[in-house]
Motif scaffolding. Structure first.
Motif, PDB file in Angstrom:
ATOM      1  N   LYS A  15      56.819  41.129  26.604  1.00 45.24           N
ATOM      2  CA  LYS A  15      56.479  42.512  26.270  1.00 45.24           C
ATOM      3  C   LYS A  15      57.221  43.551  27.097  1.00 45.24           C
ATOM      4  N   LEU A  16      57.633  43.172  28.307  1.00 46.21           N
ATOM      5  CA  LEU A  16      58.212  44.179  29.196  1.00 46.21           C
ATOM      6  C   LEU A  16      59.509  44.757  28.625  1.00 46.21           C
ATOM      7  N   GLU A  17      59.600  46.077  28.611  1.00 41.18           N
ATOM      8  CA  GLU A  17      60.836  46.728  28.162  1.00 41.18           C
ATOM      9  C   GLU A  17      61.504  47.488  29.284  1.00 41.18           C
ATOM     10  N   THR A  18      60.698  48.010  30.209  1.00 38.23           N
ATOM     11  CA  THR A  18      61.248  48.808  31.302  1.00 38.23           C
ATOM     12  C   THR A  18      60.307  48.743  32.500  1.00 38.23           C
ATOM     13  N   LEU A  92      67.351  34.965  39.906  1.00 31.58           N
ATOM     14  CA  LEU A  92      66.405  34.246  39.046  1.00 31.58           C
ATOM     15  C   LEU A  92      65.335  35.231  38.594  1.00 31.58           C
ATOM     16  N   ASP A  93      65.092  35.285  37.293  1.00 35.20           N
ATOM     17  CA  ASP A  93      64.051  36.199  36.802  1.00 35.20           C
ATOM     18  C   ASP A  93      63.396  35.614  35.557  1.00 35.20           C
ATOM     19  N   ILE A  94      62.113  35.878  35.407  1.00 34.09           N
ATOM     20  CA  ILE A  94      61.361  35.390  34.249  1.00 34.09           C
ATOM     21  C   ILE A  94      61.584  36.276  33.024  1.00 34.09           C
ATOM     22  N   SER A  95      62.040  37.511  33.258  1.00 33.48           N
ATOM     23  CA  SER A  95      62.158  38.478  32.167  1.00 33.48           C
ATOM     24  C   SER A  95      63.587  38.531  31.620  1.00 33.48           C
ATOM     25  N   PRO A  96      63.782  38.189  30.332  1.00 33.32           N
ATOM     26  CA  PRO A  96      65.139  38.277  29.770  1.00 33.32           C
ATOM     27  C   PRO A  96      65.660  39.711  29.778  1.00 33.32           C
ATOM     28  N   VAL A  97      64.763  40.673  29.596  1.00 34.30           N
ATOM     29  CA  VAL A  97      65.186  42.081  29.561  1.00 34.30           C
ATOM     30  C   VAL A  97      65.710  42.508  30.940  1.00 34.30           C
ATOM     31  N   LEU A  98      64.962  42.148  31.986  1.00 38.31           N
ATOM     32  CA  LEU A  98      65.398  42.569  33.328  1.00 38.31           C
ATOM     33  C   LEU A  98      66.612  41.774  33.799  1.00 38.31           C
ATOM     34  N   GLN A 100      69.023  40.907  31.929  1.00 36.85           N
ATOM     35  CA  GLN A 100      70.157  41.598  31.303  1.00 36.85           C
ATOM     36  C   GLN A 100      70.502  42.888  32.061  1.00 36.85           C
ATOM     37  N   LYS A 101      69.457  43.601  32.522  1.00 35.93           N
ATOM     38  CA  LYS A 101      69.712  44.817  33.326  1.00 35.93           C
ATOM     39  C   LYS A 101      70.466  44.443  34.601  1.00 35.93           C
ATOM     40  N   GLN A 234      43.338  43.049  45.980  1.00 35.55           N
ATOM     41  CA  GLN A 234      42.726  44.014  45.065  1.00 35.55           C
ATOM     42  C   GLN A 234      43.545  44.179  43.792  1.00 35.55           C
ATOM     43  N   ARG A 235      42.849  44.457  42.685  1.00 33.41           N
ATOM     44  CA  ARG A 235      43.516  44.607  41.386  1.00 33.41           C
ATOM     45  C   ARG A 235      44.250  45.940  41.302  1.00 33.41           C
ATOM     46  N   ILE A 236      45.457  45.895  40.730  1.00 27.73           N
ATOM     47  CA  ILE A 236      46.192  47.126  40.418  1.00 27.73           C
ATOM     48  C   ILE A 236      46.415  47.091  38.906  1.00 27.73           C
ATOM     49  N   ALA A 237      45.831  48.036  38.193  1.00 26.80           N
ATOM     50  CA  ALA A 237      45.978  48.065  36.726  1.00 26.80           C
ATOM     51  C   ALA A 237      47.279  48.770  36.373  1.00 26.80           C
ATOM     52  N   LEU A 238      48.151  48.085  35.633  1.00 26.35           N
ATOM     53  CA  LEU A 238      49.432  48.660  35.228  1.00 26.35           C
ATOM     54  C   LEU A 238      49.547  48.583  33.715  1.00 26.35           C
ATOM     55  N   LYS A 239      50.616  49.174  33.182  1.00 23.79           N
ATOM     56  CA  LYS A 239      50.780  49.156  31.729  1.00 23.79           C
ATOM     57  C   LYS A 239      50.972  47.716  31.232  1.00 23.79           C
ATOM     58  N   GLY A 240      50.071  47.247  30.374  1.00 22.33           N
ATOM     59  CA  GLY A 240      50.226  45.934  29.755  1.00 22.33           C
ATOM     60  C   GLY A 240      49.863  44.740  30.616  1.00 22.33           C
TER      61      GLY A 240
END
Ligand SMILES: C[S@@+](CC[C@H](N)C(=O)[O-])C[C@H]1O[C@@H](n2cnc3c(N)ncnc32)[C@H](O)[C@@H]1O
Length: 313
Positions: A15-18, A92-98, A100-101, A234-240
């Motif tokens: 889901k991550l885009e940015t 090494l990264d789990i995100s294909p989008v990042l 590529q960045k 502690q929980r940090i609520a972020l987008k998604g």
């Protein structure tokens, strides 16, 4: 309430885009005209500050083989390569989008890229690596939430526990992690297993930086800014997705048992704040703060809320 495992893997994979809304300290300092640079003694980027600091503390400052796990936009590695062009980085990264960045940011350099979850990678990846960098990624790893403290009781056989609770119990027993203060607690399961994996492989130098749940602030700033501290992550609520802050003392205990020497402190150790008249004026008149001032006050708090560990052997 039954315990759960908070994981961000699916979010990062799909889901991550940015990272835009998730402003890391590194990204906050990236633009040359970043206002955050103005409160530092040397108004430079995150990676340059960190590189200089590592040069002063690493037994082998002439490292060549470096693995960055979770490099985001690649700015930190870009700074390292500018400082030392003969570096041989593996990203090494789990995100294909990042990932590529990172390819875009580092296109002028000779870099190897791997897509994957660090917790699932083969230990062979770490062979020959002289330095591992993990900046603001530990909070993304799986966290066990609302774990009953009773699972740590010695008269309870680990065989009675499910797989995740068995792993938690093993880590508490193996590394003498102490007894949580509350009846249920949150636990940085993935972050601790990641550090265990690095230490077991004997990586000579490891840099870890993350939002700490054990942060403190020096007296002269304590009047003006607050940092959060607690016994359990502690929980940090972020987008998604949600992330969790990190209990650094647990990571430290794992590294100590693998005979690592440890340096620990706030990011402010290498992002040295210029405690100028203008900063003091800003801090004493916070009720008049405009948007830019708010950014600076928040950034200053982050310099103490975020802690690093440098593990050496
Ligand atoms: C909050 S970002 C930090 C990015 C960068 N290090 C910075 O400080 O700006 C977290 C990074 O870790 C990556 N990541 C998260 N979980 C991961 C995992 N299990 N294995 C490898 N990379 C992961 C994300 O895709 C992202 O690049």
């Amino acid at each position: 309430m039954p315990y759960t495992i908070n994981t961000t893997a699916e979010y990062h994979r799909g889901k991550l885009e940015t990272l835009g809304w998730e402003l890391t300290v590194s990204n906050a300092l990236h633009p040359e005209n970043s206002p955050c640079r103005t409160i530092l003694k040397a108004p430079s980027s995150y990676g340059r500050h960190l590189y200089t600091y590592l040069q002063s503390v690493l037994p082998n400052p002439d490292f060549v083989s470096v693995l960055e796990i979770g490099g985001g936009y690649g700015y930190l590695m870009r700074d390292f390569l500018d400082c030392k062009p003969d570096l041989k980085p593996l990203m090494l990264d789990i995100s294909p989008v990042l990932l590529q960045k990172q390819r875009d940011t580092l296109k002028d350099f000779d870099v190897i890229y791997r897509l994957g979850d660090f917790l699932e990678t083969d230990d062979a990846l770490l062979k020959g690596v002289e330095l591992v960098l993990m900046n603001e990624i530990l909070g993304d790893f799986p966290t066990a939430v609302d774990v009953p403290r009773d699972i740590l009781q010695h008269d309870l056989s680990p065989q009675a526990l499910d797989n995740a609770l068995k792993r938690i119990r093993r880590l508490f027993d193996s590394y003498s992690l102490g007894t949580p203060q509350t009846v249920t607690f949150h636990f940085n399961l993935g972050a601790i297993e990641a550090v265990e994996k690095l230490c077991r492989a004997g990586v000579p130098a490891i840099f870890l930086g993350e939002h700490s749940c054990e942060a403190s602030i020096p007296e002269h700033f304590a009047r003006f800014i607050r940092v959060e501290a607690s016994d359990s992550p502690q929980r940090i609520a972020l987008k998604g997705h949600d992330e969790y802050t990190i209990k650094m003392s647990h990571l430290q205990k794992v590294a100590e048992s693998y005979h690592y020497r440890i340096l620990r402190g706030p990011f402010a150790d290498f992002l040295d704040v210029s405690y100028s008249d203008s900063l003091l004026a800003l801090l004493t008149n916070q009720e008049e703060a405009d948007d830019r001032d708010e950014i600076l006050i928040h950034f200053l708090g982050d310099l103490f809320q975020y802690e690093y560990l440098i593990l050496l052997r």
